[in-house]
Motif scaffolding. Sequence first.
Motif, PDB file in Angstrom:
ATOM      1  N   ALA A  39      32.167 -15.170 -29.673  1.00 58.26           N
ATOM      2  CA  ALA A  39      31.234 -15.896 -29.141  1.00 58.26           C
ATOM      3  C   ALA A  39      29.779 -15.367 -29.730  1.00 58.26           C
ATOM      4  N   GLY A  40      28.736 -15.722 -28.859  1.00 58.51           N
ATOM      5  CA  GLY A  40      27.467 -15.639 -29.053  1.00 58.51           C
ATOM      6  C   GLY A  40      27.146 -14.000 -29.102  1.00 58.51           C
ATOM      7  N   GLY A  41      26.735 -13.339 -30.365  1.00 67.50           N
ATOM      8  CA  GLY A  41      26.418 -12.045 -30.320  1.00 67.50           C
ATOM      9  C   GLY A  41      27.345 -11.386 -31.351  1.00 67.50           C
ATOM     10  N   ALA A  44      24.126 -27.083 -28.392  1.00 71.47           N
ATOM     11  CA  ALA A  44      23.018 -26.682 -28.754  1.00 71.47           C
ATOM     12  C   ALA A  44      22.425 -25.141 -28.519  1.00 71.47           C
ATOM     13  N   ASP A  45      23.692 -24.411 -28.212  1.00 76.78           N
ATOM     14  CA  ASP A  45      23.347 -22.870 -28.061  1.00 76.78           C
ATOM     15  C   ASP A  45      22.883 -22.164 -29.228  1.00 76.78           C
ATOM     16  N   ILE A  46      22.238 -21.191 -29.326  1.00 70.21           N
ATOM     17  CA  ILE A  46      21.746 -20.784 -30.579  1.00 70.21           C
ATOM     18  C   ILE A  46      23.005 -20.369 -31.463  1.00 70.21           C
ATOM     19  N   ASP A  47      24.274 -19.907 -30.873  1.00 71.92           N
ATOM     20  CA  ASP A  47      25.365 -19.738 -31.790  1.00 71.92           C
ATOM     21  C   ASP A  47      25.758 -20.913 -32.291  1.00 71.92           C
ATOM     22  N   GLY A  48      25.335 -22.444 -31.675  1.00 71.48           N
ATOM     23  CA  GLY A  48      25.833 -23.789 -32.464  1.00 71.48           C
ATOM     24  C   GLY A  48      24.883 -24.177 -33.408  1.00 71.48           C
ATOM     25  N   TYR A 104      39.674 -19.066 -29.188  1.00 78.77           N
ATOM     26  CA  TYR A 104      38.339 -19.254 -30.089  1.00 78.77           C
ATOM     27  C   TYR A 104      36.831 -18.988 -29.341  1.00 78.77           C
ATOM     28  N   HIS A 105      36.033 -18.514 -30.175  1.00 77.74           N
ATOM     29  CA  HIS A 105      34.783 -18.120 -29.351  1.00 77.74           C
ATOM     30  C   HIS A 105      34.973 -17.116 -28.365  1.00 77.74           C
ATOM     31  N   ILE A 106      35.400 -16.073 -28.865  1.00 73.09           N
ATOM     32  CA  ILE A 106      35.798 -14.787 -27.975  1.00 73.09           C
ATOM     33  C   ILE A 106      34.514 -13.918 -27.779  1.00 73.09           C
TER      34      ILE A 106
HETATM   35 MN    MN Z   1      28.452 -19.752 -27.350  1.00 73.41          MN
END
Ligand code: MN
Length: 296
Positions: free
Chosen positions: A10-12, A89-93, A261-263
Amino acid sequence: MTALVLGAAAGGGFPQWNCACRLCCLARAGDARVRPATQAGMAVTANGRNWVLIGASPDLRQQLTATPSLAPRGDGRDTPITAVLLISADIDGIAGLLTLRESQAFDIYAPPAILEVLGSNRVFDVLDPSLVRRIPLPPHTSVACAGITMTVLPMPGKVPLYLEDRQASQPEPGPTYAVRLDAAGRRIVVAPACAEITGPVRAALRDTDALFFDGTLFTDDEMISAGVGVKTGQRMGHVCIDGEAGSLSRLRDLPGRRIFYHINNTNPILLADSPERRMAEAAGFEIAYDGMQVQI
Ligand code: MN
Ligand code: MLT
Ligand code: ZN
């Protein structure tokens, strides 16, 4: 169809730059029970030559460099990446789009709400509009690209973090998306963010050969009990794995491969010998990792 997990976190990412939770410390120490992971992204192909990226995370450059099948094939400037489909549209996307500058032609497909975010921030104009087309793909409509029929599915979710009202106790509902990929009678669904597994969500996830599903948190208050945050999964727009309303119980009867996924880096399924990992695997779920290849 082949799906390649470019990043499973996930993000980070895992470890996250400023996180000293137990798992991030294990990852930083090189403990063999955990695999470091980059931020979520996938590449899919139906013919082995032309690829579609699903999402563009800030780690995209590193992911492309680590993936020989996504390297240029010819002389000069070249890429086998035909298109990028954005579902968050998140940063990680989206932040990885900035890695794809350098005068290269490809198409961006995205729901109109995500294209609006790109359109409202001129930094994305670094992708020359005469080379990089932005093609709206409204929810429930399909488009054929590189031999894959792509259909965007709306999911219960919230607006991107940076567009939130930070004082609000509840997340502002907002569109987030999954994508259904169909080729040669086979189906993959990628759903990295889903706040609730409703009847319509279950219906949308049925009949897939491989489902990549939101594996952000094992328990809703995991980040709070790990001492690294104040938000629950619900507040972040992610249904957790555990519990009656969780993905383990709500999705365990679905046929086909089911892959978390996206853990998030606090999620104990990242630890090979954890009881939570055993629980997930006993229920038939797989745990995505960077470089995982799923052929269906
Ligand atoms: Mn995310
Ligand atoms: C999420 O999946 O909740 C977001 O990507 C969080 C973030 O922006 O880091
Ligand atoms: Zn951590």
